[in-house]
Design a protein around this motif. Structure first.
Motif, PDB file in Angstrom:
ATOM      1  N   GLY A 190       0.784  -1.228   0.000  1.00 26.93           N
ATOM      2  CA  GLY A 190       0.000   0.000   0.000  1.00 26.93           C
ATOM      3  C   GLY A 190       0.815   1.277   0.000  1.00 26.93           C
ATOM      4  N   VAL A 191       2.066   1.216  -0.481  1.00 26.98           N
ATOM      5  CA  VAL A 191       2.898   2.425  -0.518  1.00 26.98           C
ATOM      6  C   VAL A 191       3.194   2.893  -1.932  1.00 26.98           C
ATOM      7  N   GLY A 192       2.642   2.214  -2.919  1.00 29.13           N
ATOM      8  CA  GLY A 192       2.927   2.562  -4.300  1.00 29.13           C
ATOM      9  C   GLY A 192       4.206   1.894  -4.775  1.00 29.13           C
ATOM     10  N   THR A 193       4.743   2.412  -5.866  1.00 27.12           N
ATOM     11  CA  THR A 193       5.969   1.846  -6.440  1.00 27.12           C
ATOM     12  C   THR A 193       7.184   2.415  -5.723  1.00 27.12           C
ATOM     13  N   ILE A 194       8.047   1.537  -5.252  1.00 24.12           N
ATOM     14  CA  ILE A 194       9.299   1.948  -4.603  1.00 24.12           C
ATOM     15  C   ILE A 194      10.374   1.959  -5.688  1.00 24.12           C
ATOM     16  N   PRO A 195      10.910   3.137  -6.019  1.00 21.35           N
ATOM     17  CA  PRO A 195      11.935   3.210  -7.071  1.00 21.35           C
ATOM     18  C   PRO A 195      13.187   2.419  -6.676  1.00 21.35           C
ATOM     19  N   TRP A 196      13.843   1.858  -7.668  1.00 24.85           N
ATOM     20  CA  TRP A 196      15.047   1.059  -7.401  1.00 24.85           C
ATOM     21  C   TRP A 196      16.112   1.879  -6.691  1.00 24.85           C
ATOM     22  N   ARG A 197      16.196   3.164  -6.991  1.00 29.15           N
ATOM     23  CA  ARG A 197      17.215   4.006  -6.348  1.00 29.15           C
ATOM     24  C   ARG A 197      16.990   4.117  -4.835  1.00 29.15           C
ATOM     25  N   ASP A 198      15.773   3.814  -4.366  1.00 30.17           N
ATOM     26  CA  ASP A 198      15.473   3.867  -2.931  1.00 30.17           C
ATOM     27  C   ASP A 198      15.717   2.545  -2.217  1.00 30.17           C
ATOM     28  N   ILE A 199      16.066   1.501  -2.965  1.00 29.00           N
ATOM     29  CA  ILE A 199      16.319   0.190  -2.369  1.00 29.00           C
ATOM     30  C   ILE A 199      17.826  -0.044  -2.347  1.00 29.00           C
ATOM     31  N   ALA A 200      18.396  -0.110  -1.147  1.00 33.29           N
ATOM     32  CA  ALA A 200      19.837  -0.294  -0.984  1.00 33.29           C
ATOM     33  C   ALA A 200      20.233  -1.764  -1.045  1.00 33.29           C
ATOM     34  N   GLY A 201      19.303  -2.648  -0.748  1.00 35.36           N
ATOM     35  CA  GLY A 201      19.584  -4.081  -0.757  1.00 35.36           C
ATOM     36  C   GLY A 201      18.357  -4.846  -0.301  1.00 35.36           C
ATOM     37  N   ALA A 202      18.509  -6.140  -0.200  1.00 35.84           N
ATOM     38  CA  ALA A 202      17.397  -6.986   0.227  1.00 35.84           C
ATOM     39  C   ALA A 202      17.948  -8.335   0.664  1.00 35.84           C
ATOM     40  N   VAL A 219      15.228  -8.263  -7.417  1.00 40.32           N
ATOM     41  CA  VAL A 219      15.294  -7.054  -6.589  1.00 40.32           C
ATOM     42  C   VAL A 219      16.740  -6.612  -6.435  1.00 40.32           C
ATOM     43  N   LEU A 220      17.636  -7.547  -6.139  1.00 39.81           N
ATOM     44  CA  LEU A 220      19.050  -7.200  -5.974  1.00 39.81           C
ATOM     45  C   LEU A 220      19.663  -6.701  -7.288  1.00 39.81           C
TER      46      LEU A 220
END
Length: 169
Positions: free
Chosen positions: A83-95, A157-158
């Motif tokens: 429910g937060v919308g699309t999370i841009p790849w630049r905002d994901i540091a890792g997983a 994702v990575l």
């Protein structure tokens, strides 16, 4: 380099099985109520009907729901259940991948978690601290009930987050 658009839907076979199983328990509850007079039978049968009846409604909805559950594309990661919308790849540091009782989760390491936590409903925000005490991230992609391999989701994702890493050309 562009990301391939990957759309993941609900695992329809799993929801069909759960619907069938829940329906059987509703029928069992009805049989108990109808064949065994008395308060105990009404309580046990009624509990089966109410609890598994709710499951019937939920699983039937999930079975007919054709909306994408996850979308991984050039824009980022979209998980309808977060429910937060699309999370841009630049905002994901890792997983990383975690599993609890057979249910897989991709735990997202976000560069600015406060921004994304602010988009959650109040009830969801209260659960974040509990999730983190259990070893999860602030935001986690729940992969139970989806038609995708958890390792394949984590790999994408990575890969995508590394492609869109700040400062990378």
């Amino acid at each position: 380099m562009q990301a391939d658009r990957w759309v993941v839907a609900n695992a329809r076979g799993r929801y069909a099985w759960l619907l069938l199983l829940s329906s059987a328990f509703v029928a069992l509850g009805a049989a108990i109520v109808l064949r065994k007079p008395g308060l105990e039978a009404y309580l046990i049968g009624g509990a089966l009907i109410v609890f598994f009846g709710a499951g019937v409604v939920l699983f039937a909805f999930q079975l007919i729901d054709r909306r994408p559950r996850l979308i991984l594309d050039d824009e980022g990661l979209y998980d309808r259940t977060l429910g937060v919308g699309t999370i841009p790849w630049r905002d994901i540091a890792g997983a990383h991948l975690l599993s609890m009782r057979g249910h897989a989760f991709v735990c997202l390491q976000l560069r600015n978690p406060e921004h994304w936590l602010g988009k959650l409903r109040p009830r969801q925000r209260r659960l974040v601290a509990l999730n983190q005490r259990l070893g999860f991230a602030a935001l986690n992609v729940n992969l139970s009930g989806v038609a995708a391999d958890p390792l394949a989701v984590l790999e994408r994702v990575l890969k995508y987050s590394a492609m869109y890493e700040p400062g990378r050309g």
